[in-house]
Motif scaffolding. Structure first.
Motif, PDB file in Angstrom:
ATOM      1  N   GLY A  81       0.800  -1.219   0.000  1.00  9.49           N
ATOM      2  CA  GLY A  81       0.000   0.000   0.000  1.00  9.49           C
ATOM      3  C   GLY A  81       0.835   1.272   0.000  1.00  9.49           C
ATOM      4  N   ALA A  82       2.096   1.155  -0.365  1.00  3.91           N
ATOM      5  CA  ALA A  82       2.971   2.332  -0.446  1.00  3.91           C
ATOM      6  C   ALA A  82       2.453   3.302  -1.513  1.00  3.91           C
ATOM      7  CB  ALA A  82       4.402   1.896  -0.778  1.00  3.91           C
ATOM      8  N   PRO A  83       2.842   4.576  -1.421  1.00  4.48           N
ATOM      9  CA  PRO A  83       2.346   5.563  -2.385  1.00  4.48           C
ATOM     10  C   PRO A  83       2.904   5.391  -3.795  1.00  4.48           C
ATOM     11  CG  PRO A  83       3.842   6.597  -0.807  1.00  4.48           C
ATOM     12  CD  PRO A  83       3.628   5.189  -0.355  1.00  4.48           C
ATOM     13  N   LYS A  84       4.018   4.684  -3.945  1.00  4.13           N
ATOM     14  CA  LYS A  84       4.620   4.495  -5.268  1.00  4.13           C
ATOM     15  C   LYS A  84       4.580   3.024  -5.661  1.00  4.13           C
ATOM     16  CE  LYS A  84       7.732   8.411  -4.958  1.00  4.13           C
ATOM     17  NZ  LYS A  84       9.114   8.864  -5.036  1.00  4.13           N
ATOM     18  N   HIS A  85       4.574   2.780  -6.964  1.00  8.74           N
ATOM     19  CA  HIS A  85       4.602   1.412  -7.479  1.00  8.74           C
ATOM     20  C   HIS A  85       5.930   0.738  -7.117  1.00  8.74           C
ATOM     21  CE1 HIS A  85       0.943   1.918  -9.714  1.00  8.74           C
ATOM     22  NE2 HIS A  85       1.449   2.842 -10.521  1.00  8.74           N
ATOM     23  N   PRO A  86       5.917  -0.584  -6.962  1.00  6.90           N
ATOM     24  CA  PRO A  86       7.180  -1.284  -6.711  1.00  6.90           C
ATOM     25  C   PRO A  86       8.095  -1.203  -7.941  1.00  6.90           C
ATOM     26  CG  PRO A  86       5.388  -2.855  -7.021  1.00  6.90           C
ATOM     27  CD  PRO A  86       4.765  -1.494  -6.991  1.00  6.90           C
ATOM     28  N   LEU A  87       9.390  -1.291  -7.694  1.00  4.33           N
ATOM     29  CA  LEU A  87      10.358  -1.187  -8.783  1.00  4.33           C
ATOM     30  C   LEU A  87      10.179  -2.304  -9.804  1.00  4.33           C
ATOM     31  CD1 LEU A  87      13.520  -0.113  -6.762  1.00  4.33           C
ATOM     32  CD2 LEU A  87      11.947   1.331  -8.094  1.00  4.33           C
ATOM     33  N   TRP A  88       9.847  -3.512  -9.358  1.00  4.07           N
ATOM     34  CA  TRP A  88       9.665  -4.614 -10.314  1.00  4.07           C
ATOM     35  C   TRP A  88       8.548  -4.290 -11.297  1.00  4.07           C
ATOM     36  CZ3 TRP A  88       4.913  -6.762 -10.516  1.00  4.07           C
ATOM     37  CH2 TRP A  88       4.125  -6.785  -9.357  1.00  4.07           C
ATOM     38  N   TYR A  89       7.514  -3.606 -10.822  1.00  6.81           N
ATOM     39  CA  TYR A  89       6.398  -3.230 -11.698  1.00  6.81           C
ATOM     40  C   TYR A  89       6.859  -2.204 -12.738  1.00  6.81           C
ATOM     41  CZ  TYR A  89       2.063  -1.117 -13.279  1.00  6.81           C
ATOM     42  OH  TYR A  89       1.051  -0.623 -14.059  1.00  6.81           O
ATOM     43  N   LEU A  90       7.606  -1.212 -12.296  1.00  7.21           N
ATOM     44  CA  LEU A  90       8.123  -0.206 -13.231  1.00  7.21           C
ATOM     45  C   LEU A  90       9.038  -0.871 -14.261  1.00  7.21           C
ATOM     46  CD1 LEU A  90       8.887   2.649 -10.686  1.00  7.21           C
ATOM     47  CD2 LEU A  90       6.861   2.395 -12.147  1.00  7.21           C
ATOM     48  N   ASN A  91       9.815  -1.850 -13.817  1.00  9.19           N
ATOM     49  CA  ASN A  91      10.702  -2.558 -14.745  1.00  9.19           C
ATOM     50  C   ASN A  91       9.906  -3.312 -15.804  1.00  9.19           C
ATOM     51  OD1 ASN A  91      12.964  -1.632 -13.391  1.00  9.19           O
ATOM     52  ND2 ASN A  91      13.230  -3.507 -12.207  1.00  9.19           N
ATOM     53  N   LEU A  92       8.872  -4.035 -15.402  1.00 12.29           N
ATOM     54  CA  LEU A  92       8.146  -4.841 -16.403  1.00 12.29           C
ATOM     55  C   LEU A  92       7.256  -4.004 -17.300  1.00 12.29           C
ATOM     56  CD1 LEU A  92       4.955  -5.368 -15.579  1.00 12.29           C
ATOM     57  CD2 LEU A  92       5.947  -7.049 -14.064  1.00 12.29           C
ATOM     58  N   THR A  93       6.885  -2.805 -16.864  1.00 11.92           N
ATOM     59  CA  THR A  93       6.150  -1.936 -17.784  1.00 11.92           C
ATOM     60  C   THR A  93       7.096  -1.373 -18.846  1.00 11.92           C
ATOM     61  OG1 THR A  93       6.328  -0.011 -16.311  1.00 11.92           O
ATOM     62  CG2 THR A  93       4.316  -1.346 -16.151  1.00 11.92           C
ATOM     63  N   ALA A  94       8.386  -1.256 -18.515  1.00 13.56           N
ATOM     64  CA  ALA A  94       9.375  -0.799 -19.488  1.00 13.56           C
ATOM     65  C   ALA A  94       9.803  -1.938 -20.415  1.00 13.56           C
ATOM     66  CB  ALA A  94      10.595  -0.221 -18.773  1.00 13.56           C
ATOM     67  N   ASP A  95       9.862  -3.162 -19.872  1.00 15.95           N
ATOM     68  CA  ASP A  95      10.261  -4.340 -20.653  1.00 15.95           C
ATOM     69  C   ASP A  95       9.445  -5.530 -20.151  1.00 15.95           C
ATOM     70  OD1 ASP A  95      11.385  -6.503 -21.945  1.00 15.95           O
ATOM     71  OD2 ASP A  95      13.437  -6.069 -21.324  1.00 15.95           O
ATOM     72  N   PRO A  96       8.389  -5.904 -20.866  1.00 22.02           N
ATOM     73  CA  PRO A  96       7.490  -6.957 -20.383  1.00 22.02           C
ATOM     74  C   PRO A  96       8.025  -8.387 -20.514  1.00 22.02           C
ATOM     75  CG  PRO A  96       6.735  -6.137 -22.493  1.00 22.02           C
ATOM     76  CD  PRO A  96       7.893  -5.277 -22.093  1.00 22.02           C
ATOM     77  N   ALA A  97       9.220  -8.573 -21.081  1.00 21.58           N
ATOM     78  CA  ALA A  97       9.809  -9.913 -21.162  1.00 21.58           C
ATOM     79  C   ALA A  97      10.422 -10.236 -19.801  1.00 21.58           C
ATOM     80  CB  ALA A  97      10.874  -9.967 -22.250  1.00 21.58           C
ATOM     81  N   VAL A  98       9.894 -11.265 -19.141  1.00 21.54           N
ATOM     82  CA  VAL A  98      10.312 -11.624 -17.788  1.00 21.54           C
ATOM     83  C   VAL A  98      10.619 -13.115 -17.715  1.00 21.54           C
ATOM     84  CG1 VAL A  98       8.976  -9.750 -16.738  1.00 21.54           C
ATOM     85  CG2 VAL A  98       7.922 -12.005 -16.998  1.00 21.54           C
TER      86      VAL A  98
END
Length: 153
Positions: A81-98
């Motif tokens: 419930g933090a005010p910012k998205h988690p870093l992993w989420y920001l990473n996969l929105t930039a590169d969806p290959a996981v």
């Protein structure tokens, strides 16, 4: 700076410890997670997600609670419930290959954010898997994203 091929683990110690146990045991110790304080005596299913750092280009790995929707895995970008998205989420929105590991099964996947209709259907199911998600949404003004992971063909 030379790129590393070994994924870095979460900077949160208990998540990094959980992830390392998961890796060391081939998913036998860690697939079911009991929470840092022993929450949910039956355990909840977790997977390992490896993304590519959107700035560094380095692989990043973390353990996440998951649900399933048909053949897709479903994860929630709550970060408690933090005010910012988690870093992993920001990473996969930039590169969806996981890369995903569920138990001993390791596979390539494509990540995508659930549509509003999909989220309306999936959110209650994920709250059943991990009830604190409902409280996490109340703690923040951001709309907590739900992400689907589809195994690559």
């Amino acid at each position: 700076m030379a790129k590393s091929t070994a994924p870095s683990l979460s900077p949160t110690n208990w998540v990094a410890d959980h992830t390392q146990r998961y890796l060391d045991s081939g998913g036998e110790n860690g697939h079911l997670w009991y929470g840092p304080n022993g929450e949910l005596s039956e355990g909840v299913p977790t997977l390992l997600l490896t993304t590519t750092g959107r700035r560094s280009g380095q692989p990043r790995r973390t353990a996440l609670i998951y649900g399933q929707d048909g053949g897709d895995y479903v994860i929630v970008a709550s970060v408690g419930g933090a005010p910012k998205h988690p870093l992993w989420y920001l990473n996969l929105t930039a590169d969806p290959a996981v890369t995903v590991q569920v138990g001993a099964d390791v596979f390539e996947a494509t990540a995508r954010v659930a549509t509003p209709d999909e989220k309306a259907r999936l959110w209650p199911r994920m709250v059943e898997v991990w009830p604190p998600y409902a409280d996490y949404q109340k703690r923040t003004d951001r709309d907590i994203p739900v992400v689907l992971l589809t195994r690559a063909s």
